[in-house]
Design a protein around this motif. Structure first.
Motif, mmCIF file in Angstrom:
data_model
loop_
_atom_site.group_PDB
_atom_site.id
_atom_site.type_symbol
_atom_site.label_atom_id
_atom_site.label_comp_id
_atom_site.label_asym_id
_atom_site.label_seq_id
_atom_site.Cartn_x
_atom_site.Cartn_y
_atom_site.Cartn_z
ATOM 1 N N VAL A 76 0.840 -1.191 0.000
ATOM 2 C CA VAL A 76 0.000 0.000 0.000
ATOM 3 C C VAL A 76 0.881 1.250 0.000
ATOM 4 O O VAL A 76 0.721 2.135 -0.816
ATOM 5 C CB VAL A 76 -0.953 0.005 1.212
ATOM 6 C CG1 VAL A 76 -1.743 1.297 1.277
ATOM 7 C CG2 VAL A 76 -1.879 -1.205 1.155
ATOM 8 N N THR A 77 1.833 1.280 0.938
ATOM 9 C CA THR A 77 2.759 2.405 0.981
ATOM 10 C C THR A 77 3.992 2.029 1.790
ATOM 11 O O THR A 77 4.056 0.946 2.397
ATOM 12 C CB THR A 77 2.092 3.680 1.551
ATOM 13 O OG1 THR A 77 2.898 4.827 1.249
ATOM 14 C CG2 THR A 77 1.872 3.563 3.049
ATOM 15 N N VAL A 78 4.953 2.921 1.790
ATOM 16 C CA VAL A 78 6.185 2.719 2.536
ATOM 17 C C VAL A 78 6.585 4.043 3.184
ATOM 18 O O VAL A 78 6.383 5.107 2.595
ATOM 19 C CB VAL A 78 7.311 2.178 1.623
ATOM 20 C CG1 VAL A 78 7.642 3.144 0.504
ATOM 21 C CG2 VAL A 78 8.565 1.848 2.404
ATOM 22 N N TYR A 79 7.104 3.942 4.395
ATOM 23 C CA TYR A 79 7.630 5.115 5.106
ATOM 24 C C TYR A 79 9.088 4.856 5.457
ATOM 25 O O TYR A 79 9.477 3.709 5.701
ATOM 26 C CB TYR A 79 6.845 5.377 6.394
ATOM 27 C CG TYR A 79 5.411 5.757 6.159
ATOM 28 C CD1 TYR A 79 5.076 7.034 5.735
ATOM 29 C CD2 TYR A 79 4.395 4.837 6.356
ATOM 30 C CE1 TYR A 79 3.763 7.392 5.511
ATOM 31 C CE2 TYR A 79 3.073 5.188 6.135
ATOM 32 C CZ TYR A 79 2.762 6.456 5.711
ATOM 33 O OH TYR A 79 1.455 6.801 5.483
ATOM 34 N N VAL A 80 9.866 5.912 5.486
ATOM 35 C CA VAL A 80 11.275 5.795 5.866
ATOM 36 C C VAL A 80 11.562 6.852 6.927
ATOM 37 O O VAL A 80 11.240 8.027 6.743
ATOM 38 C CB VAL A 80 12.213 5.996 4.655
ATOM 39 C CG1 VAL A 80 13.669 5.831 5.084
ATOM 40 C CG2 VAL A 80 11.869 5.028 3.534
ATOM 41 N N PHE A 81 12.155 6.408 8.033
ATOM 42 C CA PHE A 81 12.530 7.291 9.131
ATOM 43 C C PHE A 81 14.043 7.221 9.285
ATOM 44 O O PHE A 81 14.636 6.147 9.149
ATOM 45 C CB PHE A 81 11.853 6.855 10.429
ATOM 46 C CG PHE A 81 10.356 6.761 10.298
ATOM 47 C CD1 PHE A 81 9.565 7.887 10.437
ATOM 48 C CD2 PHE A 81 9.753 5.542 10.024
ATOM 49 C CE1 PHE A 81 8.186 7.809 10.310
ATOM 50 C CE2 PHE A 81 8.365 5.452 9.893
ATOM 51 C CZ PHE A 81 7.587 6.590 10.032
#
Length: 87
Positions: A76-81
């Motif tokens: 669905v989506t990806v986040y990067v921290f």
């Protein structure tokens, strides 16, 4: 299980500093993260040791959210921290 990486996920991955290979690795070997609205999520911390937006970061944490339909994982989506975590 087949993994289908949607166009939206790849677009966000490029914007946020990850790629298809890391997304697949997170899904296969990452730890579970909480997700909402019937989705599932996994995260993984990668060694980064680079400068991003004029600041040095030791690690990056990639979180991928996806659904499972008929034995296919659909992202669905990806986040990067960016930061430093105990590994």
């Amino acid at each position: 299980m087949e993994i289908r990486i949607e166009h939206h996920t790849l677009k966000r991955a490029m914007e946020r500093g990850t790629n298809e290979a890391e997304i697949r690795e997170v899904i296969k070997t990452g730890f579970p993260v909480s997700a909402k609205y019937g989705k599932e999520g996994k995260g993984k911390i990668f060694s980064y040791k680079q400068i991003r937006l004029n600041k040095y970061y030791e690690h990056k944490r990639v979180e991928v959210f996806y659904i499972v339909e008929e034995n296919i994982i659909i992202t669905v989506t990806v986040y990067v921290f960016y930061g430093k975590w105990e590994v």
